[in-house]
Structures are given as C-alpha cells and as structure tokens.
Design an enzyme around this catalytic site. Structure first.
Site, PDB file in Angstrom:
ATOM      1  N   ARG A  88      -2.191   2.387  22.026  1.00  0.00           N
ATOM      2  CA  ARG A  88      -2.025   3.797  21.684  1.00  0.00           C
ATOM      3  C   ARG A  88      -2.074   4.678  22.927  1.00  0.00           C
ATOM      4  O   ARG A  88      -1.873   5.884  22.809  1.00  0.00           O
ATOM      5  CB  ARG A  88      -3.168   4.209  20.765  1.00  0.00           C
ATOM      6  N   ARG A 127      -0.282  10.820  -0.151  1.00  0.00           N
ATOM      7  CA  ARG A 127      -0.850   9.470  -0.314  1.00  0.00           C
ATOM      8  C   ARG A 127      -2.337   9.588  -0.652  1.00  0.00           C
ATOM      9  O   ARG A 127      -2.833   8.927  -1.556  1.00  0.00           O
ATOM     10  CB  ARG A 127      -0.646   8.702   0.996  1.00  0.00           C
ATOM     11  N   ARG A 139      -8.906   7.247   2.810  1.00  0.00           N
ATOM     12  CA  ARG A 139      -9.331   7.171   4.203  1.00  0.00           C
ATOM     13  C   ARG A 139     -10.038   8.450   4.604  1.00  0.00           C
ATOM     14  O   ARG A 139      -9.617   9.537   4.250  1.00  0.00           O
ATOM     15  CB  ARG A 139      -8.101   6.961   5.101  1.00  0.00           C
ATOM     16  N   ARG A 150      -4.927  13.658  14.932  1.00  0.00           N
ATOM     17  CA  ARG A 150      -4.197  12.383  15.065  1.00  0.00           C
ATOM     18  C   ARG A 150      -2.762  12.607  15.552  1.00  0.00           C
ATOM     19  O   ARG A 150      -2.264  11.882  16.417  1.00  0.00           O
ATOM     20  CB  ARG A 150      -4.181  11.640  13.718  1.00  0.00           C
TER      21      ARG A 150
HETATM   22  P1  AMP Z   1      -4.689   3.659  12.125  1.00  0.00           P
HETATM   23  O1  AMP Z   1      -5.090   2.933  10.882  1.00  0.00           O
HETATM   24  O2  AMP Z   1      -3.823   2.841  13.037  1.00  0.00           O
HETATM   25  O3  AMP Z   1      -4.081   5.011  11.813  1.00  0.00           O
HETATM   26  O4  AMP Z   1      -6.030   3.949  12.966  1.00  0.00           O
HETATM   27  C1  AMP Z   1      -7.061   4.731  12.423  1.00  0.00           C
HETATM   28  C2  AMP Z   1      -7.985   5.216  13.520  1.00  0.00           C
HETATM   29  O5  AMP Z   1      -8.568   4.117  14.195  1.00  0.00           O
HETATM   30  C3  AMP Z   1      -7.326   6.038  14.617  1.00  0.00           C
HETATM   31  O6  AMP Z   1      -7.155   7.396  14.259  1.00  0.00           O
HETATM   32  C4  AMP Z   1      -8.331   5.854  15.754  1.00  0.00           C
HETATM   33  O7  AMP Z   1      -9.488   6.634  15.546  1.00  0.00           O
HETATM   34  C5  AMP Z   1      -8.738   4.398  15.591  1.00  0.00           C
HETATM   35  N1  AMP Z   1      -7.852   3.500  16.348  1.00  0.00           N
HETATM   36  C6  AMP Z   1      -7.020   2.536  15.835  1.00  0.00           C
HETATM   37  N2  AMP Z   1      -6.355   1.900  16.803  1.00  0.00           N
HETATM   38  C7  AMP Z   1      -6.743   2.472  17.969  1.00  0.00           C
HETATM   39  C8  AMP Z   1      -6.389   2.261  19.336  1.00  0.00           C
HETATM   40  N3  AMP Z   1      -5.489   1.341  19.701  1.00  0.00           N
HETATM   41  N4  AMP Z   1      -7.003   3.043  20.265  1.00  0.00           N
HETATM   42  C9  AMP Z   1      -7.905   3.976  19.928  1.00  0.00           C
HETATM   43  N5  AMP Z   1      -8.277   4.230  18.661  1.00  0.00           N
HETATM   44  C10 AMP Z   1      -7.708   3.487  17.678  1.00  0.00           C
END
Ligand code: AMP
Length: 193
Positions: A88, A127, A139, A150
């Site tokens: 990310r 959602r 979530r 985000r």
């Molecule tokens: P996601 O399900 O991919 O939307 O991830 C949910 C949350 O997890 C994100 O908003 C971040 O807080 C954390 N997160 C997931 N992957 C990463 C990553 N590669 N680097 C930093 N934070 C992450």
C-alpha cells in the site's frame, strides 16, 4: 504466478482475489482480513492494529512487511500467491521486491482495478447499510469518517504504486466497474496476455 491486486477501497479487490486464487490454485493473502482476524483474536499484532484500522489509517510498514514475508515464505506459497491490500506504500513495494530478489523471484503481474472514485463511497456505505439491515457484522472502518481517511491515504500513498509498477513493465489495468464475472474474466485475460 506471483500477483499483486491494486485498487482503491471498495473496488472489489477481495471478491476478485478469492476467485483468482481458486482459479489459479494459489493462496490469496488479504492483509486487511489478516489484521481483522488478529484484532478479533486479540493477538499482539491485532491489538496494535485495531485502533489504527478503525481510524482508516495505515498500519506501520515494518509490521506489514514482516507479516507478508512470513506468509509468502510458507510452502503453500512456493508456486505463487495473490496479494490483496499489500503493498500500500512505495516502501512496502520496495521491501517486497527486495525480499523476492533474495529468493531469485519477482512479481509476474500487478493487476489494477480501475474504478471511478465517486462511485466508491456510495458502494461502501451501501454495503455497510445492507450488512447492518441483514444483521451481519459490519467493518469498523466502513463509515464516512474512516472512509475519507482511507481514500485520502489511497490517493497519496497507494496510487503512486501504479506508476512504480508501470515503469517495471508489470502493470495491467482492468475496468473494475463492470459486473463481477466480466471483471474476473478480464483479469484472467490480462494475466494470460
Ligand atoms: P483492507 O481490508 O485491505 O481495506 O484493509 C483494512 C485496513 O487494514 C486498512 O485500512 C489499514 O488500516 C489496514 N491495512 C491493510 N493492509 C495494509 C497495508 N498493506 N499497510 C498498512 N495498513 C494496512
């Protein structure tokens, strides 16, 4: 096949990653799912990540890199993997490349789900509303406030990865706003191309 799936929040990365993983018979690793499971289980990583995630912020690179490296070093990932939600940041992408290079490996392709950002917030908030109405868990970061953080972080930290991977010649972009089956077929075509 070593694949990274890129795209903003709500682009459908999770749905497509699961389908691709089944189709290609390789494991899929969603760092978001992993962190949510760790938070629910109350592990050390989970405790560190819980509040950060709730705000919509990014978990520190070192923690994410160590987690992903551990996972993709397991035997079931020796033929490949699909990463969903990682990298990310440019630092994470460089760390992933460096780790793969130590194993004489590299990414085969980086698939970008392209979507109109204006559609995304509505998609995510709907959602969450639907899940709530059906009595499902929602979530902690699918709300307007966290979503703003985000999206903002996506634009500033994650979007530059498309250029990073394009310059390496591994980026393939697919229109992610079409029906799930069509997007899935396009991703497979992009991988084969
Ligand atoms: P996601 O399900 O991919 O939307 O991830 C949910 C949350 O997890 C994100 O908003 C971040 O807080 C954390 N997160 C997931 N992957 C990463 C990553 N590669 N680097 C930093 N934070 C992450």
């Amino acid at each position: 096949m070593r694949i990274v799936l890129l795209g903003p929040p709500g682009a459908g990365k999770g749905t497509q990653a699961v389908r691709l993983a089944q189709r290609l018979a390789i494991p899929q690793l969603s760092t978001g799912d992993l962190l949510r499971a760790a938070a629910a289980a109350g592990t050390e990583i989970g405790r560190k990540a819980k509040e950060i995630m709730q705000r919509g912020d990014l978990v520190p690179d070192e923690l994410m890199v160590a987690t992903v490296v551990e996972r993709i070093s397991r035997p079931d990932a020796s033929n490949g993997f699909i990463l969903d939600g990682f990298p990310r940041t440019i630092a994470q992408a460089v760390a992933l490349d460096d780790f793969l290079a130590t194993e004489a490996l590299e990414l085969d392709c980086v698939l970008e789900l392209k979507v109109d950002e204006e559609v995304l917030a509505d998609r995510i908030l709907n959602r969450a509303r639907e899940a709530k109405a059906n009595g499902h868990a929602i979530r902690g970061d699918d709300n307007q406030e966290a979503l703003k953080v985000r999206m903002d972080l996506y634009r500033r930290q994650t979007e530059p990865l498309t250029e990073y991977y394009r310059s390496k010649g591994v980026l393939k972009s697919v229109d992610g706003l079409r029906p799930i089956n069509i997007v899935a077929a396009s991703l497979l075509e992009a991988i084969d191309a």
